[in-house]
Design an enzyme around this catalytic site. Structure first.
Site, mmCIF file in Angstrom:
data_model
loop_
_atom_site.group_PDB
_atom_site.id
_atom_site.type_symbol
_atom_site.label_atom_id
_atom_site.label_comp_id
_atom_site.label_asym_id
_atom_site.label_seq_id
_atom_site.Cartn_x
_atom_site.Cartn_y
_atom_site.Cartn_z
ATOM 1 N N GLU A 60 -6.914 8.298 15.345
ATOM 2 C CA GLU A 60 -6.685 9.494 13.611
ATOM 3 C C GLU A 60 -6.761 8.477 12.519
ATOM 4 O OE1 GLU A 60 -5.611 11.851 12.507
ATOM 5 O OE2 GLU A 60 -3.422 12.355 12.395
ATOM 6 N N CYS A 73 -2.383 13.683 7.694
ATOM 7 C CA CYS A 73 -3.772 13.694 7.411
ATOM 8 C C CYS A 73 -4.382 15.012 7.255
ATOM 9 C CB CYS A 73 -3.697 12.963 8.718
ATOM 10 S SG CYS A 73 -2.906 13.388 9.672
HETATM 11 P P1 NAD Z 1 -4.205 1.270 4.238
HETATM 12 O O1 NAD Z 1 -5.448 1.348 4.984
HETATM 13 O O2 NAD Z 1 -3.578 -0.204 4.017
HETATM 14 O O3 NAD Z 1 -2.862 0.982 5.994
HETATM 15 C C1 NAD Z 1 -3.273 1.953 6.613
HETATM 16 C C2 NAD Z 1 -2.268 1.973 7.939
HETATM 17 O O4 NAD Z 1 -2.914 1.048 8.736
HETATM 18 C C3 NAD Z 1 -1.169 1.103 8.055
HETATM 19 O O5 NAD Z 1 0.179 1.339 8.600
HETATM 20 C C4 NAD Z 1 -0.635 -0.039 7.619
HETATM 21 O O6 NAD Z 1 0.355 -0.375 8.589
HETATM 22 C C5 NAD Z 1 -1.380 0.108 9.320
HETATM 23 N N1 NAD Z 1 -3.215 -1.486 8.532
HETATM 24 C C6 NAD Z 1 -3.369 -2.462 7.642
HETATM 25 N N2 NAD Z 1 -4.230 -3.158 7.856
HETATM 26 C C7 NAD Z 1 -4.306 -3.403 9.231
HETATM 27 C C8 NAD Z 1 -5.050 -3.925 10.197
HETATM 28 N N3 NAD Z 1 -5.408 -4.884 9.790
HETATM 29 N N4 NAD Z 1 -4.500 -3.831 11.259
HETATM 30 C C9 NAD Z 1 -3.375 -2.727 12.203
HETATM 31 N N5 NAD Z 1 -2.990 -2.434 11.122
HETATM 32 C C10 NAD Z 1 -3.019 -1.937 9.417
HETATM 33 O O7 NAD Z 1 -3.509 2.282 3.833
HETATM 34 P P2 NAD Z 1 -1.619 2.363 3.364
HETATM 35 O O8 NAD Z 1 -1.900 2.307 1.748
HETATM 36 O O9 NAD Z 1 -0.709 1.848 4.102
HETATM 37 O O10 NAD Z 1 -2.354 3.552 3.025
HETATM 38 C C11 NAD Z 1 -3.080 4.852 2.382
HETATM 39 C C12 NAD Z 1 -3.984 5.322 2.889
HETATM 40 O O11 NAD Z 1 -3.970 5.237 4.276
HETATM 41 C C13 NAD Z 1 -4.242 6.844 3.041
HETATM 42 O O12 NAD Z 1 -5.205 6.585 2.228
HETATM 43 C C14 NAD Z 1 -4.554 7.402 4.593
HETATM 44 O O13 NAD Z 1 -6.185 7.191 4.696
HETATM 45 C C15 NAD Z 1 -4.517 6.581 5.738
HETATM 46 N N6 NAD Z 1 -2.415 6.865 6.564
HETATM 47 C C16 NAD Z 1 -3.730 7.943 6.900
HETATM 48 C C17 NAD Z 1 -3.078 8.607 8.542
HETATM 49 C C18 NAD Z 1 -2.852 9.648 8.977
HETATM 50 O O14 NAD Z 1 -2.054 10.231 8.958
HETATM 51 N N7 NAD Z 1 -4.092 9.757 9.595
HETATM 52 C C19 NAD Z 1 -1.358 7.636 7.750
HETATM 53 C C20 NAD Z 1 -0.834 6.605 6.868
HETATM 54 C C21 NAD Z 1 -1.848 6.538 6.192
#
Ligand code: NAD
Length: 477
Positions: free
Chosen positions: A251, A285
């Protein structure tokens, strides 16, 4: 200093673990910048212990009766409701959303867990038509121990949205909630444990995300990965999962278009867009972001959206008057600044907001921009924050082409009073969820998920349980 009701820790094989030389992560209140807790981070030995528990928990839970499974889920839903105040306050403190929104999140979470308490009994397969004396069956079995990787934007709902259907399906689970908002997830898990879930069936770990996901996904014990988060991380995790031919549900967010047609109920469209855009400060999202408006009403719509944005009370989530809280972490206002500066440099018009609010915390003013050229990053990258754009179009074909232009395909919305326009849109739009004269996309009995880069698989509804199952065909002559 505000009292933080949670004491976030690792939960492995029935024990809450912290200290003992583990590295820690500071949990910070996004409204004030103050430290709420020191979160212990899992070592490789912790992760291996969680894997071992998940393997044993799976054997146990798979064989547990339908009645017992349903009772645990129903009990957890009851406890979520009983503990709503403390869970909601925890989420507001660690993530920032207004308390009323956090309470709503608890209520939805409890309803969803209740739905899966019933779904345990509805695990129907198929009996195929065969000659007399022969039988062919299709049954749904648990996929095995599963891994849930959850983001910070819905810290209460997200862990439960993965755990409840996994349990209904008969799986054990290791959950990695977000390190930035860990307390809500711990309180949610405690509801399941207190409702009678055998402790080894669900573990909870925090850590360095890359280390945790690599080690757990590489283990042959884990058979399914359910991730909610950004597109790049989701694609990276899919590559890791491919090495073990593991199933995934992804997702991955969106950049939701909203077509506002000339024949719409204007008051309804503007009221709904205003309510849903600023919810959780746009860190949703399915947040409506690209308003694609018929040219006859575009100026009026943009002005009304901006006027309502300016009237919002932005402040700490615990203040009763607050309508929009801070962004969840310092990365978000930095991202807003960069995207909005770029949009203005490309020639967009700022109608509201566009700047930080105050000097402490991660506050950003609700922002409305009009006529931003498509070459600007804001028109292509998911902003995941309190910003909306207004574009003007002349024809429905043009509107639908613009809505489908991006690689995302999560939610899409249309406002019209014309049924034919609604049908054309619903058929042509590339999205996993479509709202016509509504923006409420979450329903416990309906699938929630996207297409294209927004991911694959669904959460919620019967589809959410199927995501943690495999099918088996049984032929008997
Ligand atoms: P990010 O890409 O750094 O992280 C997104 C999520 O992934 C976080 O919960 C983080 O802990 C996890 N994550 C990061 N690297 C990982 C890895 N190697 N293995 C496992 N998990 C990992 O981004 P962010 O700054 O935390 O959030 C911003 C972006 O994330 C937004 O631009 C949005 O696109 C996306 N996001 C989407 C949703 C959703 O509901 N689809 C929710 C939260 C964030």
């Amino acid at each position: 200093m505000t009292v933080y009701p949670a004491r976030p820790a690792l939960f492995i094989d029935g024990h809450w673990l912290s200290g003992e030389g583990r590295a820690t992560h500071q949990v910070v209140n996004p409204a004030t910048g103050e430290t709420l807790a020191e979160l212990p981070l899992a070592t490789t030995a912790d992760l291996d212990a969680a894997l071992d528990a998940a393997a044993r928990g799976y054997t146990l839970w798979r064989a547990t009766s339908v009645d017992e499974k349903a009772a645990v889920l129903a009990g957890a839903a009851r406890l979520l409701r009983d503990r709503a105040d403390i869970i909601a306050a925890t989420a507001t403190l660690e993530q920032g959303k207004p308390l009323a929104e956090a309470r709503g999140e608890v209520a939805y979470t409890a309803a969803l867990v209740d739905f899966y308490a019933g779904e345990v009994r509805r695990n129907y397969g198929r009996v195929l038509v065969r000659p007399a004396g022969q039988r062919s069956l299709v049954v749904h079995e648990p996929v095995g121990p599963a891994l849930a990787l959850c983001p910070w934007n819905f810290p209460i709902l997200n862990p439960a949205r993965k755990l409840a259907p996994a349990l209904a399906a008969g799986c054990s689970m290791i959950i990695k909630p977000p390190e930035e908002a860990p307390g809500s997830a711990c309180l949610v898990l405690q509801c399941f444990i207190d409702a009678g879930l055998p402790a080894q069936v669900a573990s909870m770990v925090f850590g360095v995300p890359d280390m945790v996901s690599r080690r757990l996904i590489a283990s042959p014990i884990i058979r399914k990965i359910s991730f909610t988060g950004s597109v790049p991380v989701g694609k990276h995790l899919m590559r890791l999962a491919a090495d073990g031919a593991k199933r995934t549900t992804m997702e991955l967010g969106g950049h939701a278009p909203v077509i506002v047609w000339g024949d719409c109920d204007f008051e309804k469209a503007i009221t709904m867009a205003s309510a849903f855009k600023w919810r959780n400060a746009g860190q949703v999202c399915v947040s409506p972001t690209r308003m694609i408006v018929h040219e006859a009403i575009a100026d009026r719509f943009a002005a009304a959206l901006a006027e309502r944005a300016k009237a919002l009370t932005v402040g700490p989530g615990l203040d009763a008057a607050t309508q929009m809280g801070p962004l969840a972490n310092p990365r978000r206002p930095a991202a807003m600044e960069s995207l909005i500066d770029d949009a203005l440099a490309h020639g967009g018009t700022l109608l509201a907001g566009g700047a930080r609010v105050g000097s402490a915390g991660n506050f950003w003013a609700p922002t409305v921009l009009a006529d931003v050229p498509l070459s600007a990053r804001l028109m292509n990258e998911e902003p995941f924050g309190p910003v909306a754009t207004v574009q003007r179009v002349a024809s429905l074909d043009e509107a639908i082409a613009e809505a489908n232009r991006l690689p995302f395909g999560l939610a899409a919305y249309l406002f019209t009073e014309n049924a034919r326009t609604a049908n054309i849109f619903a058929d042509a739009i590339e999205a996993g969820m479509v709202g016509i004269n509504t923006m409420g996309m979450s329903a416990v009995d309906a699938p929630f998920g996207g297409v294209k880069d927004s991911g694959h698989g669904s959460e919620d509804g019967p589809e959410g349980m199927r995501a943690f199952q495999v099918v088996k065909a049984i032929h008997q002559h």
